[in-house]
Design a protein around this motif. Structure first.
Motif, PDB file in Angstrom:
ATOM      1  N   LEU A   1      -3.468  -8.076   2.124  1.00 29.55           N
ATOM      2  CA  LEU A   1      -4.163  -9.145   2.845  1.00 29.55           C
ATOM      3  C   LEU A   1      -3.184  -9.918   3.732  1.00 29.55           C
ATOM      4  O   LEU A   1      -3.478 -10.181   4.902  1.00 29.55           O
ATOM      5  CB  LEU A   1      -4.851 -10.086   1.851  1.00 29.55           C
ATOM      6  CG  LEU A   1      -5.506 -11.350   2.432  1.00 29.55           C
ATOM      7  CD1 LEU A   1      -6.539 -10.987   3.488  1.00 29.55           C
ATOM      8  CD2 LEU A   1      -6.141 -12.180   1.322  1.00 29.55           C
ATOM      9  N   VAL A   2      -2.013 -10.264   3.189  1.00 27.83           N
ATOM     10  CA  VAL A   2      -1.015 -11.004   3.973  1.00 27.83           C
ATOM     11  C   VAL A   2      -0.548 -10.165   5.164  1.00 27.83           C
ATOM     12  O   VAL A   2      -0.432 -10.658   6.297  1.00 27.83           O
ATOM     13  CB  VAL A   2       0.185 -11.412   3.088  1.00 27.83           C
ATOM     14  CG1 VAL A   2       1.280 -12.068   3.924  1.00 27.83           C
ATOM     15  CG2 VAL A   2      -0.268 -12.357   1.978  1.00 27.83           C
ATOM     16  N   HIS A   3      -0.320  -8.880   4.926  1.00 29.39           N
ATOM     17  CA  HIS A   3       0.112  -7.974   5.996  1.00 29.39           C
ATOM     18  C   HIS A   3      -0.932  -7.904   7.104  1.00 29.39           C
ATOM     19  O   HIS A   3      -0.601  -7.971   8.299  1.00 29.39           O
ATOM     20  CB  HIS A   3       0.351  -6.576   5.397  1.00 29.39           C
ATOM     21  CG  HIS A   3       0.809  -5.565   6.403  1.00 29.39           C
ATOM     22  ND1 HIS A   3      -0.074  -4.714   7.058  1.00 29.39           N
ATOM     23  CD2 HIS A   3       2.044  -5.251   6.886  1.00 29.39           C
ATOM     24  CE1 HIS A   3       0.609  -3.935   7.874  1.00 29.39           C
ATOM     25  NE2 HIS A   3       1.887  -4.239   7.791  1.00 29.39           N
ATOM     26  N   ARG A   4      -2.205  -7.808   6.730  1.00 27.70           N
ATOM     27  CA  ARG A   4      -3.276  -7.729   7.742  1.00 27.70           C
ATOM     28  C   ARG A   4      -3.411  -9.043   8.511  1.00 27.70           C
ATOM     29  O   ARG A   4      -3.722  -9.045   9.701  1.00 27.70           O
ATOM     30  CB  ARG A   4      -4.618  -7.363   7.089  1.00 27.70           C
ATOM     31  CG  ARG A   4      -4.651  -6.016   6.360  1.00 27.70           C
ATOM     32  CD  ARG A   4      -4.157  -4.867   7.219  1.00 27.70           C
ATOM     33  NE  ARG A   4      -4.427  -3.586   6.626  1.00 27.70           N
ATOM     34  CZ  ARG A   4      -3.514  -2.771   6.103  1.00 27.70           C
ATOM     35  NH1 ARG A   4      -2.233  -3.127   6.089  1.00 27.70           N
ATOM     36  NH2 ARG A   4      -3.847  -1.596   5.607  1.00 27.70           N
ATOM     37  N   MET A   5      -3.177 -10.173   7.840  1.00 24.66           N
ATOM     38  CA  MET A   5      -3.216 -11.458   8.543  1.00 24.66           C
ATOM     39  C   MET A   5      -2.101 -11.528   9.580  1.00 24.66           C
ATOM     40  O   MET A   5      -2.300 -12.053  10.680  1.00 24.66           O
ATOM     41  CB  MET A   5      -3.123 -12.618   7.546  1.00 24.66           C
ATOM     42  CG  MET A   5      -4.364 -12.783   6.683  1.00 24.66           C
ATOM     43  SD  MET A   5      -4.443 -14.354   5.787  1.00 24.66           S
ATOM     44  CE  MET A   5      -3.001 -14.281   4.743  1.00 24.66           C
ATOM     45  N   LEU A   6      -0.933 -10.988   9.254  1.00 23.69           N
ATOM     46  CA  LEU A   6       0.177 -10.967  10.210  1.00 23.69           C
ATOM     47  C   LEU A   6      -0.154 -10.064  11.397  1.00 23.69           C
ATOM     48  O   LEU A   6       0.190 -10.386  12.539  1.00 23.69           O
ATOM     49  CB  LEU A   6       1.466 -10.497   9.533  1.00 23.69           C
ATOM     50  CG  LEU A   6       2.040 -11.424   8.454  1.00 23.69           C
ATOM     51  CD1 LEU A   6       3.337 -10.848   7.903  1.00 23.69           C
ATOM     52  CD2 LEU A   6       2.273 -12.833   8.976  1.00 23.69           C
ATOM     53  N   ILE A   7      -0.835  -8.948  11.145  1.00 20.58           N
ATOM     54  CA  ILE A   7      -1.253  -8.070  12.245  1.00 20.58           C
ATOM     55  C   ILE A   7      -2.226  -8.815  13.157  1.00 20.58           C
ATOM     56  O   ILE A   7      -2.149  -8.720  14.384  1.00 20.58           O
ATOM     57  CB  ILE A   7      -1.873  -6.762  11.690  1.00 20.58           C
ATOM     58  CG1 ILE A   7      -0.745  -5.852  11.201  1.00 20.58           C
ATOM     59  CG2 ILE A   7      -2.725  -6.051  12.748  1.00 20.58           C
ATOM     60  CD1 ILE A   7      -1.182  -4.548  10.601  1.00 20.58           C
ATOM     61  N   GLY A   8      -3.136  -9.596  12.553  1.00 19.39           N
ATOM     62  CA  GLY A   8      -4.040 -10.419  13.351  1.00 19.39           C
ATOM     63  C   GLY A   8      -3.286 -11.411  14.217  1.00 19.39           C
ATOM     64  O   GLY A   8      -3.582 -11.576  15.406  1.00 19.39           O
ATOM     65  N   LEU A   9      -2.274 -12.057  13.642  1.00 13.08           N
ATOM     66  CA  LEU A   9      -1.457 -13.016  14.402  1.00 13.08           C
ATOM     67  C   LEU A   9      -0.735 -12.344  15.561  1.00 13.08           C
ATOM     68  O   LEU A   9      -0.646 -12.887  16.661  1.00 13.08           O
ATOM     69  CB  LEU A   9      -0.410 -13.651  13.483  1.00 13.08           C
ATOM     70  CG  LEU A   9      -0.784 -14.904  12.699  1.00 13.08           C
ATOM     71  CD1 LEU A   9       0.389 -15.304  11.815  1.00 13.08           C
ATOM     72  CD2 LEU A   9      -1.157 -16.050  13.621  1.00 13.08           C
ATOM     73  N   LEU A  10      -0.223 -11.138  15.321  1.00 12.54           N
ATOM     74  CA  LEU A  10       0.570 -10.441  16.329  1.00 12.54           C
ATOM     75  C   LEU A  10      -0.267  -9.874  17.464  1.00 12.54           C
ATOM     76  O   LEU A  10       0.257  -9.598  18.541  1.00 12.54           O
ATOM     77  CB  LEU A  10       1.360  -9.295  15.668  1.00 12.54           C
ATOM     78  CG  LEU A  10       2.604  -9.705  14.888  1.00 12.54           C
ATOM     79  CD1 LEU A  10       3.087  -8.572  14.010  1.00 12.54           C
ATOM     80  CD2 LEU A  10       3.705 -10.153  15.849  1.00 12.54           C
ATOM     81  N   THR A  11      -1.547  -9.670  17.233  1.00 13.35           N
ATOM     82  CA  THR A  11      -2.399  -9.017  18.227  1.00 13.35           C
ATOM     83  C   THR A  11      -3.493  -9.924  18.768  1.00 13.35           C
ATOM     84  O   THR A  11      -4.168  -9.571  19.733  1.00 13.35           O
ATOM     85  CB  THR A  11      -3.072  -7.772  17.617  1.00 13.35           C
ATOM     86  OG1 THR A  11      -3.836  -8.174  16.468  1.00 13.35           O
ATOM     87  CG2 THR A  11      -2.050  -6.728  17.203  1.00 13.35           C
TER      88      THR A  11
END
Length: 335
Positions: A42-52
């Motif tokens: 979940l944390v990893h996917r939130m970071l992907i959201g932030l980056l994109t």
């Protein structure tokens, strides 16, 4: 970056730059993990959201720390945060704002709503009626809000992370396909393992639990990282693999998959764009200046699971969109 114009030296230079620029995101993970136990995906996917700049739909039964994860991510970034509790009586004006009449000078002034922030937690989004969901839609898709006759741009970074509870259907308004397609990723949060549950017990079973989550990065660093994500190299064979995966959700028979009777609608071109972007962000978080087929596979299920609409025949056979997407990921040949 176009495949034919990138040298090994340029990719190596970009990789070195990415290793340096991805460091704040490791600090974010460290801060959030003070509170969360076992929610690495979940944390990893939130970071992907932030980056994109891609929005997230987070689904899971109550009590799995979905809201806590988003709230603490916001604390780890020196930026604006708003939590919106969606309810059946919510109005669009409660979200985006409205025009307020000022009798002293006989004019209408704009009173902006809570959507004017950077990180938005839309808690239990499926509890709000369609007119509220559509108000959120413009903000998510266009990065702007219209109040009266005026249109206001939203500050960057702007990211909506919406949660929904899959077990309670009473008093809910299911998200239409057009709305779910606006979410870059749908993340399904599972129950913790036994060891994780034991750690949660030891960490949280107190009458007063407070964790000091510090802001370890800024919006400027996030925007700089986004510019680097745009430069991540995607080879032509990886581009073709991304297109093949999405095309296999539309015409599975062309890829030797016996799934045509189970899929009503496949992924849209937005799925192709999001799959490429998410693969590049995954490469960035891994400290690489180039995306691999494994990056695509790692993120493929979360990009496609909510975009493949199954037929009644699939429902009768108890075949979920998730299982169908997983079969496509397993069987479409990777380069």
């Amino acid at each position: 970056m176009a495949a034919e114009t990138v040298s090994h030296e340029a990719i190596n230079a970009l990789t070195a730059q990415i290793k340096q620029q991805s460091e704040p995101f490791q600090r974010i993970v460290g801060q959030v993990n003070q509170v969360l136990v076992g929610q690495e995906q979940l944390v990893h996917r939130m970071l992907i959201g932030l980056l994109t700049g891609g929005h997230l739909l987070i689904e899971g039964v109550p009590g799995l720390a979905k809201t806590t994860a988003v709230a603490n991510l916001a604390k780890a970034i020196d930026t604006g945060f708003q939590r919106l509790q969606f309810t059946p009586d919510l109005l669009p004006a409660d979200l985006i704002g409205t025009l307020v009449y000022r009798p002293q000078d006989q004019t209408f002034v704009v009173q902006k709503g809570p959507i004017f922030s950077n990180l938005i937690l839309a808690d239990e989004i499926n509890r709000a009626p369609a007119k509220v969901q559509s108000a959120l839609l413009e903000a998510m898709q266009e990065g702007q809000v219209t109040i009266g006759s005026e249109t206001f741009p939203l500050d960057e970074p702007f990211l909506v992370m919406a949660t929904q509870n899959p077990v309670e259907q009473e008093g809910t308004y299911p998200l239409p396909e057009a709305q779910t397609d606006r979410f870059m990723l749908k993340v399904v949060v599972e129950y913790p393992t036994r060891d994780e549950e034991l750690e949660i017990l030891r960490r949280m079973s107190k009458t007063h639990t407070k964790f000091d989550v510090k802001a370890v990065t800024t919006p400027a660093e996030i925007m700089a990282a986004r510019r680097l994500v745009d430069q991540v190299y995607v080879a032509e064979n990886v581009e073709n693999y991304i297109v093949d995966l999405v095309m296999a959700t539309r015409t599975p028979q062309a890829y030797g998959l016996d799934l045509a009777d189970l899929i009503q609608f496949g992924g849209s071109p937005r799925a192709t764009i999001n799959l490429a972007l998410a693969a590049k962000a995954n490469a960035f978080l891994s400290g690489r200046g180039y995306a691999t087929p494994q990056d695509v596979k790692a993120i493929g299920l979360d990009v496609l699971r909510h975009r493949v609409i199954v037929t009644y025949e699939a429902e009768a056979e108890e075949r979920t969109s998730e299982a169908i997407v997983q079969e496509i990921l397993d069987r479409v040949q990777a380069p």
